[in-house]
Design a protein around this motif. Structure first.
Motif, PDB file in Angstrom:
ATOM      1  N   MET A   1       0.846  -1.204   0.000  1.00  0.00           N
ATOM      2  CA  MET A   1       0.000   0.000   0.000  1.00  0.00           C
ATOM      3  C   MET A   1       0.874   1.244   0.000  1.00  0.00           C
ATOM      4  O   MET A   1       1.818   1.359   0.780  1.00  0.00           O
ATOM      5  CB  MET A   1      -0.915   0.002   1.231  1.00  0.00           C
ATOM      6  CG  MET A   1      -1.856   1.192   1.312  1.00  0.00           C
ATOM      7  SD  MET A   1      -2.932   1.074   2.756  1.00  0.00           S
ATOM      8  CE  MET A   1      -3.798   2.631   2.614  1.00  0.00           C
ATOM      9  N   ALA A   2       0.566   2.185  -0.894  1.00  0.00           N
ATOM     10  CA  ALA A   2       1.370   3.397  -1.026  1.00  0.00           C
ATOM     11  C   ALA A   2       1.204   4.285   0.200  1.00  0.00           C
ATOM     12  O   ALA A   2       0.125   4.366   0.794  1.00  0.00           O
ATOM     13  CB  ALA A   2       0.972   4.156  -2.281  1.00  0.00           C
ATOM     14  N   ARG A   3       2.290   4.934   0.567  1.00  0.00           N
ATOM     15  CA  ARG A   3       2.236   5.863   1.693  1.00  0.00           C
ATOM     16  C   ARG A   3       1.464   7.118   1.303  1.00  0.00           C
ATOM     17  O   ARG A   3       1.551   7.597   0.167  1.00  0.00           O
ATOM     18  CB  ARG A   3       3.645   6.260   2.125  1.00  0.00           C
ATOM     19  CG  ARG A   3       4.452   5.113   2.710  1.00  0.00           C
ATOM     20  CD  ARG A   3       5.750   5.639   3.333  1.00  0.00           C
ATOM     21  NE  ARG A   3       6.588   6.333   2.366  1.00  0.00           N
ATOM     22  CZ  ARG A   3       7.661   7.053   2.690  1.00  0.00           C
ATOM     23  NH1 ARG A   3       8.001   7.194   3.966  1.00  0.00           N
ATOM     24  NH2 ARG A   3       8.392   7.634   1.763  1.00  0.00           N
ATOM     25  N   SER A   4       0.726   7.662   2.247  1.00  0.00           N
ATOM     26  CA  SER A   4       0.046   8.940   2.012  1.00  0.00           C
ATOM     27  C   SER A   4       1.072  10.068   2.045  1.00  0.00           C
ATOM     28  O   SER A   4       2.011  10.046   2.848  1.00  0.00           O
ATOM     29  CB  SER A   4      -1.017   9.185   3.092  1.00  0.00           C
ATOM     30  OG  SER A   4      -2.058   8.247   3.000  1.00  0.00           O
ATOM     31  N   ARG A   5       0.881  11.028   1.165  1.00  0.00           N
ATOM     32  CA  ARG A   5       1.784  12.179   1.091  1.00  0.00           C
ATOM     33  C   ARG A   5       1.116  13.373   1.779  1.00  0.00           C
ATOM     34  O   ARG A   5       0.085  13.852   1.320  1.00  0.00           O
ATOM     35  CB  ARG A   5       2.105  12.511  -0.361  1.00  0.00           C
ATOM     36  CG  ARG A   5       2.829  11.402  -1.116  1.00  0.00           C
ATOM     37  CD  ARG A   5       2.750  11.599  -2.615  1.00  0.00           C
ATOM     38  NE  ARG A   5       1.356  11.601  -3.078  1.00  0.00           N
ATOM     39  CZ  ARG A   5       0.990  11.680  -4.358  1.00  0.00           C
ATOM     40  NH1 ARG A   5       1.909  11.795  -5.297  1.00  0.00           N
ATOM     41  NH2 ARG A   5      -0.282  11.672  -4.689  1.00  0.00           N
ATOM     42  N   ILE A   6       1.723  13.825   2.864  1.00  0.00           N
ATOM     43  CA  ILE A   6       1.197  14.985   3.598  1.00  0.00           C
ATOM     44  C   ILE A   6       2.172  16.134   3.415  1.00  0.00           C
ATOM     45  O   ILE A   6       3.359  16.010   3.716  1.00  0.00           O
ATOM     46  CB  ILE A   6       1.017  14.675   5.093  1.00  0.00           C
ATOM     47  CG1 ILE A   6       0.080  13.480   5.291  1.00  0.00           C
ATOM     48  CG2 ILE A   6       0.478  15.908   5.822  1.00  0.00           C
ATOM     49  CD1 ILE A   6      -0.089  13.070   6.749  1.00  0.00           C
ATOM     50  N   LEU A   7       1.649  17.250   2.926  1.00  0.00           N
ATOM     51  CA  LEU A   7       2.468  18.436   2.679  1.00  0.00           C
ATOM     52  C   LEU A   7       2.031  19.549   3.624  1.00  0.00           C
ATOM     53  O   LEU A   7       0.860  19.942   3.637  1.00  0.00           O
ATOM     54  CB  LEU A   7       2.319  18.892   1.221  1.00  0.00           C
ATOM     55  CG  LEU A   7       3.134  20.109   0.792  1.00  0.00           C
ATOM     56  CD1 LEU A   7       4.628  19.824   0.902  1.00  0.00           C
ATOM     57  CD2 LEU A   7       2.772  20.520  -0.636  1.00  0.00           C
ATOM     58  N   VAL A   8       2.951  20.023   4.432  1.00  0.00           N
ATOM     59  CA  VAL A   8       2.688  21.122   5.362  1.00  0.00           C
ATOM     60  C   VAL A   8       3.353  22.379   4.809  1.00  0.00           C
ATOM     61  O   VAL A   8       4.559  22.376   4.540  1.00  0.00           O
ATOM     62  CB  VAL A   8       3.229  20.811   6.775  1.00  0.00           C
ATOM     63  CG1 VAL A   8       2.941  21.971   7.721  1.00  0.00           C
ATOM     64  CG2 VAL A   8       2.627  19.514   7.302  1.00  0.00           C
ATOM     65  N   VAL A   9       2.576  23.434   4.649  1.00  0.00           N
ATOM     66  CA  VAL A   9       3.092  24.699   4.118  1.00  0.00           C
ATOM     67  C   VAL A   9       3.193  25.698   5.258  1.00  0.00           C
ATOM     68  O   VAL A   9       2.181  26.110   5.834  1.00  0.00           O
ATOM     69  CB  VAL A   9       2.180  25.246   3.004  1.00  0.00           C
ATOM     70  CG1 VAL A   9       2.685  26.616   2.527  1.00  0.00           C
ATOM     71  CG2 VAL A   9       2.102  24.270   1.842  1.00  0.00           C
ATOM     72  N   GLY A  10       4.415  26.080   5.603  1.00  0.00           N
ATOM     73  CA  GLY A  10       4.614  27.070   6.654  1.00  0.00           C
ATOM     74  C   GLY A  10       5.209  26.472   7.908  1.00  0.00           C
ATOM     75  O   GLY A  10       4.759  25.420   8.383  1.00  0.00           O
ATOM     76  N   ALA A  11       6.246  27.141   8.444  1.00  0.00           N
ATOM     77  CA  ALA A  11       6.934  26.651   9.650  1.00  0.00           C
ATOM     78  C   ALA A  11       6.674  27.559  10.835  1.00  0.00           C
ATOM     79  O   ALA A  11       7.547  27.787  11.671  1.00  0.00           O
ATOM     80  CB  ALA A  11       8.437  26.535   9.382  1.00  0.00           C
ATOM     81  N   GLY A  12       5.450  28.074  10.916  1.00  0.00           N
ATOM     82  CA  GLY A  12       5.068  28.853  12.085  1.00  0.00           C
ATOM     83  C   GLY A  12       4.538  27.944  13.179  1.00  0.00           C
ATOM     84  O   GLY A  12       4.728  26.723  13.162  1.00  0.00           O
ATOM     85  N   PHE A  13       3.846  28.534  14.144  1.00  0.00           N
ATOM     86  CA  PHE A  13       3.329  27.750  15.257  1.00  0.00           C
ATOM     87  C   PHE A  13       2.402  26.635  14.776  1.00  0.00           C
ATOM     88  O   PHE A  13       2.491  25.492  15.226  1.00  0.00           O
ATOM     89  CB  PHE A  13       2.570  28.663  16.231  1.00  0.00           C
ATOM     90  CG  PHE A  13       3.443  29.640  16.956  1.00  0.00           C
ATOM     91  CD1 PHE A  13       4.243  29.228  18.003  1.00  0.00           C
ATOM     92  CD2 PHE A  13       3.465  30.969  16.592  1.00  0.00           C
ATOM     93  CE1 PHE A  13       5.058  30.126  18.678  1.00  0.00           C
ATOM     94  CE2 PHE A  13       4.270  31.878  17.256  1.00  0.00           C
ATOM     95  CZ  PHE A  13       5.068  31.461  18.299  1.00  0.00           C
TER      96      PHE A  13
END
Length: 453
Positions: A1-13
């Motif tokens: 099973m393929a891994r889900s790709r999670i993209l987080v935009v921004g390195a704030g709180f």
């Protein structure tokens, strides 16, 4: 099973808290987590005025994202400049200028905010903000440079304009900036025997009728009294009509000789929000209480860029753009992504505000923790205690505490680093507000990708 790709935009709180929680709760076999940020640190924004004043060093409030070898999130050095919610592609411009396209299954939009500006002649060319570490470092250099140049000048008009400073914005950022920098110049002028301390004038200007109305009348008036006793001229119900290189014209007709205009009159959501072509509320992306974006599968938005309903207050209120909300929204967004992956129901974000703290430098502060109104030294203890506890690492806590003690004992050295010394920087130079694509450009870009596939 393929891994889900999670993209987080921004390195704030919001973004960092979300990424860390995802790392803790999901195994590497389940997900691939990526974080898009131009800088590999988390900035503790509330203490920026103290960096500008030299009380804290820049490094002490910029917490490195790479200190721990346990972190497995891939950090992509750049900024997201467009999102195609239909094709689930985020367009990123790396710090080298190279464009890359990042497909995702889930995206967390936490790009934060930029300095809000208005159509005022000369504003974007001559004002400086207080949103980035570079801006704080630049402003410190610039203010000390004005003292140096005024001390060396034989021209009375030049000395007058260099020794007047204008801060626009009577919120927390503007009030703390004016208070901290006024203390800097008050202490520094003792080292300039040719300057008259009475010639150094600080102005705090705000179009609102009250200073920091969120604190309530009593504490707002207490803060106003502290500033005025220090000699800061506070003008309420007034704004800037025009900004020039050597003067600032106010809406009440006054013309102030001035070469330092610091603009902190509110924030606006990151322009990235506009690239999705979704509904906004006062510039912030409209989201459900679970922080999902309507009409954008797998998209969550939080922090300053999102109009997250404030269910604790009710009556259609949205959460204010504060650190305490961003932190908790990051955790809840991570939990909701995990719930979505596992087919469980998503939960709404609910948090009761814990109060506010305003550090005015020295022994001066006003605070309202849990609704209790404080001012003076007790408020300062609460304010600095709150900020100290909120720092993410023991290294950051040690640096900040050491800086506070050293500054209290030894004072400041009033050293200029030469940052941006030759070319005055504009708001756009620091915040890159002209780097984003339009919704049509995003769609054209992803259409070209499909054609190449």
């Amino acid at each position: 099973m393929a891994r889900s790709r999670i993209l987080v935009v921004g390195a704030g709180f919001a973004g960092i808290e979300c990424a860390r929680r995802l790392e803790r709760k999901l195994s590497p076999a389940e997900v691939e987590i990526s974080l898009v940020t131009p800088f590999s640190y988390q900035l503790y924004l509330p203490l920026l005025p103290q960096v500008a004043a030299g009380v804290l060093t820049p490094q002490s409030i910029a917490v490195s994202l790479r200190r721990s070898s346990k972190r497995r999130t891939r950090i992509i050095p750049g900024g997201a400049i467009g999102v195609d919610a239909k094709d689930k592609i985020c367009v990123v411009r790396k710090i080298t200028g190279e464009m890359v396209d990042l497909p995702y299954d889930y995206i967390v939009l936490a790009p934060g905010s930029i300095t809000r500006t208005f159509d005022i002649p000369g504003l974007v060319e001559h004002a400086r903000g207080m949103k980035t570490l570079a801006e704080a470092a630049y402003i410190r250099d610039h203010v000390i440079a004005q003292l140096d140049l005024a001390d060396a000048s034989q021209d009375e008009a030049e000395r007058t304009s260099r020794l007047q400073f204008v801060v626009v914005g009577g919120g927390y950022a503007g009030t703390e900036t004016a208070a901290c920098l006024q203390r800097l110049t008050q202490h520094a002028v003792k080292r300039y025997p040719r300057l008259n301390p009475e010639h150094i004038k600080w102005h705090l200007v705000d179009i609102a009728p009250k200073l920091m109305p969120e604190l309530g009348d009593k504490l707002g008036l207490a803060a106003l009294d502290i500033l005025r006793r220090r000699g800061i001229e506070v003008s309420l119900g007034v704004s800037v009509a025009e900004a020039g290189p050597e003067k600032v014209t106010l809406t009440d007709g006054r013309v102030l000789p001035c070469r330092t205009l610091i603009w902190t009159a509110g924030v606006a959501a990151s322009p990235l929000v506009g690239t999705l072509d979704k509904e906004t509320d006062r510039g912030r992306l409209v989201v459900r209480p679970e922080m999902t974006v309507p009409g954008a599968d797998g998209a969550f938005a939080l922090g300053d860029a999102a109009a997250v309903p404030d269910l604790a207050r009710g009556d259609g209120a949205i959460c204010p753009p504060t650190a305490q909300h961003a932190l908790r929204q990051g955790r809840k967004a991570a939990d909701n992504i995990i719930a979505s992956m596992h087919g469980r129901p998503l939960m709404p974000y609910v948090h009761k505000d814990l109060g506010l703290v305003v550090d005015l430098g020295g022994k001066d502060a006003v605070s309202k923790p849990l609704g209790i109104e404080l001012h003076g030294l007790p408020a300062q203890v609460v304010a600095r205690g709150y900020h100290w506890m909120a720092l993410r690492t023991n290294v950051a806590k040690t640096r900040v505490l050491t800086n506070w003690v050293l500054n209290a004992v030894a004072g400041d050295d009033f050293v200029r680093t030469g940052f941006q010394a030759q070319k005055p920087a504009t708001l756009r130079d620091f915040e890159y507000t002209d780097a984003y694509l339009t919704p049509d450009q995003v769609r054209a870009h992803t259409a070209a990708l499909r054609a190449q596939a």
